[in-house]
Design a protein around this motif. Structure first.
Motif, PDB file in Angstrom:
ATOM      1  N   ARG A 178       3.092 -24.285  -7.351  1.00  0.00           N
ATOM      2  CA  ARG A 178       3.946 -25.133  -6.518  1.00  0.00           C
ATOM      3  C   ARG A 178       4.259 -26.456  -7.228  1.00  0.00           C
ATOM      4  NH1 ARG A 178       5.082 -25.461  -0.939  1.00  0.00           N
ATOM      5  NH2 ARG A 178       3.885 -23.558  -0.530  1.00  0.00           N
TER       6      ARG A 178
ATOM      7  N   GLN B  42       8.153 -28.057  -9.340  1.00  0.00           N
ATOM      8  CA  GLN B  42       8.807 -29.342  -9.108  1.00  0.00           C
ATOM      9  C   GLN B  42       9.331 -29.967 -10.398  1.00  0.00           C
ATOM     10  OE1 GLN B  42       5.804 -31.641  -7.085  1.00  0.00           O
ATOM     11  NE2 GLN B  42       5.858 -30.370  -5.245  1.00  0.00           N
TER      12      GLN B  42
ATOM     13  N   ARG C 134       4.434 -17.680   7.347  1.00  0.00           N
ATOM     14  CA  ARG C 134       3.901 -19.043   7.243  1.00  0.00           C
ATOM     15  C   ARG C 134       2.735 -19.249   8.200  1.00  0.00           C
ATOM     16  NH1 ARG C 134       5.364 -21.265   3.259  1.00  0.00           N
ATOM     17  NH2 ARG C 134       3.353 -22.223   3.588  1.00  0.00           N
TER      18      ARG C 134
ATOM     19  N   GLN D 118      -1.974 -23.024   2.796  1.00  0.00           N
ATOM     20  CA  GLN D 118      -0.562 -23.341   2.947  1.00  0.00           C
ATOM     21  C   GLN D 118       0.137 -23.614   1.614  1.00  0.00           C
ATOM     22  OE1 GLN D 118       1.396 -23.246   5.773  1.00  0.00           O
ATOM     23  NE2 GLN D 118      -0.395 -22.296   6.731  1.00  0.00           N
ATOM     24  N   ASP D 119      -0.612 -23.650   0.529  1.00  0.00           N
ATOM     25  CA  ASP D 119       0.006 -23.804  -0.788  1.00  0.00           C
ATOM     26  C   ASP D 119       0.625 -22.510  -1.290  1.00  0.00           C
ATOM     27  OD1 ASP D 119      -0.422 -26.514  -1.204  1.00  0.00           O
ATOM     28  OD2 ASP D 119      -2.401 -26.219  -2.087  1.00  0.00           O
TER      29      ASP D 119
ATOM     30  N   ILE E 178       3.057 -19.663  -1.797  1.00  0.00           N
ATOM     31  CA  ILE E 178       4.522 -19.776  -1.725  1.00  0.00           C
ATOM     32  C   ILE E 178       5.111 -18.542  -1.057  1.00  0.00           C
ATOM     33  CG2 ILE E 178       6.619 -19.835  -3.142  1.00  0.00           C
ATOM     34  CD1 ILE E 178       4.731 -21.394  -5.210  1.00  0.00           C
TER      35      ILE E 178
ATOM     36  N   SER F 298       8.472 -16.750  -0.775  1.00  0.00           N
ATOM     37  CA  SER F 298       9.804 -16.666  -1.374  1.00  0.00           C
ATOM     38  C   SER F 298      10.638 -15.683  -0.570  1.00  0.00           C
ATOM     39  CB  SER F 298       9.700 -16.201  -2.835  1.00  0.00           C
ATOM     40  OG  SER F 298      10.989 -16.008  -3.396  1.00  0.00           O
TER      41      SER F 298
ATOM     42  N   ASP G 293       9.592 -21.270   0.995  1.00  0.00           N
ATOM     43  CA  ASP G 293       9.315 -22.254  -0.057  1.00  0.00           C
ATOM     44  C   ASP G 293      10.200 -22.061  -1.281  1.00  0.00           C
ATOM     45  OD1 ASP G 293       6.848 -23.465   1.155  1.00  0.00           O
ATOM     46  OD2 ASP G 293       6.175 -21.395   0.987  1.00  0.00           O
TER      47      ASP G 293
ATOM     48  N   VAL H  77      15.087 -26.803  -1.913  1.00  0.00           N
ATOM     49  CA  VAL H  77      14.098 -25.755  -2.115  1.00  0.00           C
ATOM     50  C   VAL H  77      14.275 -25.174  -3.515  1.00  0.00           C
ATOM     51  CG1 VAL H  77      15.615 -23.978  -1.136  1.00  0.00           C
ATOM     52  CG2 VAL H  77      13.154 -23.640  -1.101  1.00  0.00           C
TER      53      VAL H  77
END
Length: 274
Positions: free
Chosen positions: A8, A12, A141, A147-148, A150, A152, A179, A203
């Motif tokens: 994650r 970025q 979710r 919660q990290d 992902i 897709s 995510d 996103v």
């Protein structure tokens, strides 16, 4: 830092993440040894290598999660996994998430196709309704403990409903909590650029590099457009298929040992056993 958090955080960054497709623990291990940051297990690659069948829904949820668990046990980089349509309705999606989270995945890719295709067209891409897919994303979710991890969301609307519908679905899936967004079958650069204009700031985006006749065929171009992940889903499966044909063809012609590859340690045995 967990592998999911690592992936994650990495998404970025501006630099593209090149993710090869793998099909078992050996191919994943060799991909990590080659220096890649993450790997991807597709439904088609698992069906081809574990069943020698096409990707038409023959592998069950539990079979797939068991295969994935063997892969994650052998590598120390993030694994992205294709979970088809979540193997069913919202309740099945929740169970899917729990099983794959326990198996150690960093990301789950879920698509908006119908789970059961017509028997006379098993490779068709009929879609569930947008709201149905939104419900599955929310169910995924809600089922996560970490919660990290992902989620897709893949849309195949481009093939059957066109570009506008695909963009509408991409927006809806992002708003539902996905995510990462993957719009399949964007064959022209201008389509990819439009997706980035509409969603790129909200996103991360993934692009599938599978067809040599598309306008965008390398990860550098994908990065220039503004995507986060360049996925090469068939690279190892294609390579091993060709290698099998070549090696077995040579053995059939001249049935003798080839000493060049006899002592190669491709599974890390020396390190594992010391």
């Amino acid at each position: 830092m967990s592998l999911a958090r690592k992936l994650r955080t990495r998404m970025q960054q501006r630099e593209i993440i090149v993710v090869p497709g793998i099909y078992d623990a050996l191919s994943a291990y060799r991909t990590e040894a080659a220096g890649f940051e993450a790997v991807f297990a597709s439904g088609s690659s698992l069906a081809a290598t574990h069943l020698a069948r096409p990707d038409i829904g023959l592998l069950s949820l539990t079979e797939t999660s068991e295969i994935v668990g063997r892969i994650t046990e052998r590598i120390s980089i993030p694994l992205l996994v294709d979970v088809d349509q979540g193997f069913g309705n919202d309740y099945t999606v929740a169970r899917t998430v729990r099983l794959f989270e326990r198996a150690g995945v960093a990301a789950l890719q879920m698509e908006d196709q119908l789970e059961v295709k017509a028997a006379d067209a098993p490779l068709s891409r009929p879609l569930v309704g947008t709201e149905t897919m939104v419900g599955k994303i929310k169910a995924a979710r809600d089922a996560l403990v970490d919660q990290d991890i992902i989620i897709s969301a893949r849309s195949d609307a481009m093939s059957s409903e066109g570009f506008g519908a695909a963009m509408d679905r991409a927006h809806a899936y992002a708003e539902a909590g996905a995510d990462m967004i993957f719009v399949e079958s964007l064959t022209r650069r201008e389509q990819m650029e439009e997706l980035v204009r509409q969603l790129g700031g909200d996103v991360p985006l993934l692009h599938n590099l599978l067809r040599c006749d598309d306008e965008v065929t390398d990860a550098t171009m994908v990065e220039e457009i503004g995507y986060s992940v360049a996925l090469f889903p068939a690279v190892t499966l294609s390579a091993v298929g060709q290698a099998l044909d070549d090696s077995l063809g040579a053995l059939k012609t001249k049935p003798r040992l080839n000493e060049s590859g006899l002592k190669a340690d491709r599974i890390g045995a020396a390190e594992y056993l010391k």
